[in-house]
Design an enzyme around this catalytic site. Sequence first.
Site, PDB file in Angstrom:
ATOM      1  N   ALA A  63      35.038  39.337  38.754  1.00  0.00           N
ATOM      2  CA  ALA A  63      34.071  38.407  37.872  1.00  0.00           C
ATOM      3  C   ALA A  63      33.589  37.113  38.954  1.00  0.00           C
ATOM      4  O   ALA A  63      34.368  36.907  40.018  1.00  0.00           O
ATOM      5  CB  ALA A  63      34.775  37.911  36.895  1.00  0.00           C
ATOM      6  N   GLY A 104      37.350  42.579  38.300  1.00  0.00           N
ATOM      7  CA  GLY A 104      36.354  42.993  37.671  1.00  0.00           C
ATOM      8  C   GLY A 104      35.724  44.105  38.450  1.00  0.00           C
ATOM      9  O   GLY A 104      35.046  44.871  37.913  1.00  0.00           O
ATOM     10  N   GLU A 107      37.582  47.054  37.814  1.00  0.00           N
ATOM     11  CA  GLU A 107      37.587  47.572  36.482  1.00  0.00           C
ATOM     12  C   GLU A 107      36.035  48.184  36.261  1.00  0.00           C
ATOM     13  O   GLU A 107      36.085  49.398  35.866  1.00  0.00           O
ATOM     14  CB  GLU A 107      37.483  46.255  35.580  1.00  0.00           C
ATOM     15  CG  GLU A 107      39.027  45.705  35.602  1.00  0.00           C
ATOM     16  CD  GLU A 107      38.923  44.437  34.640  1.00  0.00           C
ATOM     17  OE1 GLU A 107      38.268  43.329  34.871  1.00  0.00           O
ATOM     18  OE2 GLU A 107      39.743  44.437  33.686  1.00  0.00           O
ATOM     19  N   GLU A 127      43.945  39.189  39.068  1.00  0.00           N
ATOM     20  CA  GLU A 127      43.636  38.271  38.133  1.00  0.00           C
ATOM     21  C   GLU A 127      44.776  37.204  37.667  1.00  0.00           C
ATOM     22  O   GLU A 127      44.688  36.213  37.642  1.00  0.00           O
ATOM     23  CB  GLU A 127      43.269  38.918  36.755  1.00  0.00           C
ATOM     24  CG  GLU A 127      41.859  39.145  36.629  1.00  0.00           C
ATOM     25  CD  GLU A 127      41.609  40.810  37.241  1.00  0.00           C
ATOM     26  OE1 GLU A 127      42.470  41.101  37.838  1.00  0.00           O
ATOM     27  OE2 GLU A 127      40.536  41.423  36.972  1.00  0.00           O
TER      28      GLU A 127
END
Length: 696
Positions: A63, A104, A107, A127
């Site tokens: 992210a 992310g 993911e 994270e």
Amino acid sequence: MSDIVSVRREGDVAVVTIDNPPVNALSLRMRQPLYAALEALGTDDGVKAIVIACAGATFVAGADITEFGTSKALERPNLPDLCTLLEDTAKPVVAAIHGTALGGGLELALACHFRVAVPSARLGLPEVKLGLLPGSGGTARLPRVVGPEKALKMIVSGNPIGAAEALKSELVDAIAEGDLVADAVKFAAAKAAEGKPLVRIRDRDEKLAPVRENTQGFEGLIAEVTRKARGLEAPIAAAAAVRNAIEMPFDAALKAERDSFIHLVQGDQSRAQRHLFFAEREATKVAGVGKDVQPRPVKRTGVIGAGTMGGGIAMSLANGGIPVTILEMTDEALERGLGTISKNYSVSVDRGSISAEERDARLGRINGTTDYADLADCDLVIEAVFEEMPIKKEVFGKLDAIAKPGAVLATNTSYLDVNEIAAATSRPADVIGMHFFSPANVMRLLEIVRGEKTAPDVIATALDAGRRMKKVPVVVGVCHGFVGNRMLSSRSAELESLLLEGATPEEIDKAFLDFGWPMGPFQMGDLAGLDIGWRTRKSLGKTAVIGDALCEMGRFGQKTGKGFYLYEDGSRKPKPDPEVNKLIEDKARELGVNRRTIPAEEIIERTLYPMVNEGAKILEEKIAQRPSDIDIVWTNGYGFPIGKGGPMFWADLEGLPKVVERLEHWHGKTGNDVFKPAASLKQLAATGGSFSARPA
Ligand code: 3H9
């Protein structure tokens, strides 16, 4: 199509290329065109399969951390939207991974049906290092692919794994032998041609079921995570989320993960850890050392002194792939030093942290000499001899005589004046401080001390060498103790006062442990050796009532089995010692100090606020370039809890008006000048300012 997301066709396979430098982070301006492209391709009958690839140095690295806490992070499509869209696409979607698929990014790849990676790719969910847990299905999907125990380890450590390991644990389906995108296209076309039903990761249960039936091993791992969390919320939340993946239906686990992510991202701990992420990168941007300043090439190095520091520094250089020659005064001292290095590497092999081949390669980069002439070819020489100015000057005089022109001459001094050392040479522009922290081969912090005359490319060379050694370099100016040790000194007198006024060493250490430090100051002193501080105090004409008395009794800490604590039978476990408590009481009586119970809050105020105050003075004097550099020094060199972001960030969290008010209070009560608020601190507090541009 956009400048960030483009689509091209290779036969009936569509290749979606993301180009969002520097690390292809999932910012809103990338998510929007990516979602639109994938949605269109999903319903395009001419497209039989989709490959997602990235331009630049890496696959999606996560992210966009700068968006957290802003409205952009919330705007749709968000990452969960993208993952759902991908997972429900009725044609094979293949992630083509190079560089790092992190957070992310991984993911996103886990929502694809397949993953193809280059051999050098690294995949992970880091994270937790930002005080978070994966927030878009990572904790629910990864356990279904690699199994809950491996997933738990990956998520809680935050450490990525390489492509070969990812293949073995089925996280990737194939390794690209040639061109990544071409191989991924071939792979995707083959999957489309097979026409088999696509298996979504969310529907897989074969690796969860056995753990669901026998939870013992998994629960043991969770208990270990809880034990090691040291006050950090994220690892515990991440472990709970992996357990949810086993126990809950997929959608419920996903919702619980998302709720936990939102809770953490708004909390102070994640703010602090995100602050440190950017602070570490900021620290390498040094005033007066622009991008145009090139480091000098460093191919051969020398270290003077094969003691604990010199040996550790030589190991750091060798670990970074840099050949090093260690110089000692006598053959015996050299043999001893080289023997210790060899033993340290073998311990690492026994522990499994490096292979025997790696040990041999590292040892192969280290050789020894007793002759200064053997350092004549070195591009960088780091001196690590006794912390005494006359000795340092003599060493630099000798170095000056033999080192080749352009060699960088560095001192590992932890307190002394680098300008004075530089003046012992005919080339002060080539002299710099490189202050390592003990054990030097382990601790990440490297204080780079720029002297008045140090040349910009010499600073760039030290920064580059630091990076190659995998250190966290921070450039500081010359003053007694530089940033770290100067701030450390500001609390030592208060520690003694607290003992005399009634707090025991274990009460003080407990207050520090509860704050999140890995160790209290007295445990730390016993570990490092109390005689070190004693010697320094003597050289400065300073005293410490309790510290000096203990040393006079031969209590130097762990190495003598006694210090502030007792260490029985070679154990490293500190035991409170009634003899020490009696000594403190006797000294208090002698000095007429009234003893009382001291609350933990007072212990923290009286020891950590002076550090903040000293940090403010350091900034006023421009010894540190920015407050976040101080935070990097303290979190990487002294164990300041990362969940509090370093002393300056923590001061902001405390509230600067409160810090000033309490400093003034203690100044009034004790008269100790470490409490006299710095002018800049008062000014910031009065104007509603803060040290850090705090992440939202
Ligand atoms: C996440 O994904 C949450 C999800 O689970 C859920 C969401 C709903 N964002 O390190 P470098 C910048 S959390 C924004 O020097 P390298 C960095 O600040 C995220 N910016 O390069 C620097 O800027 P500058 C999980 C980022 O080659 C520049 O890029 N992912 C981000 O040594 C170059 O960085 C991570 O935690 C980002 N995500 O290393 C991965 N990442 O030049 C974090 C970097 O202005 N990133 N920047 O100083 C890394 O570990 C390293 O950057 C990486 C490259 C290994 C990728």
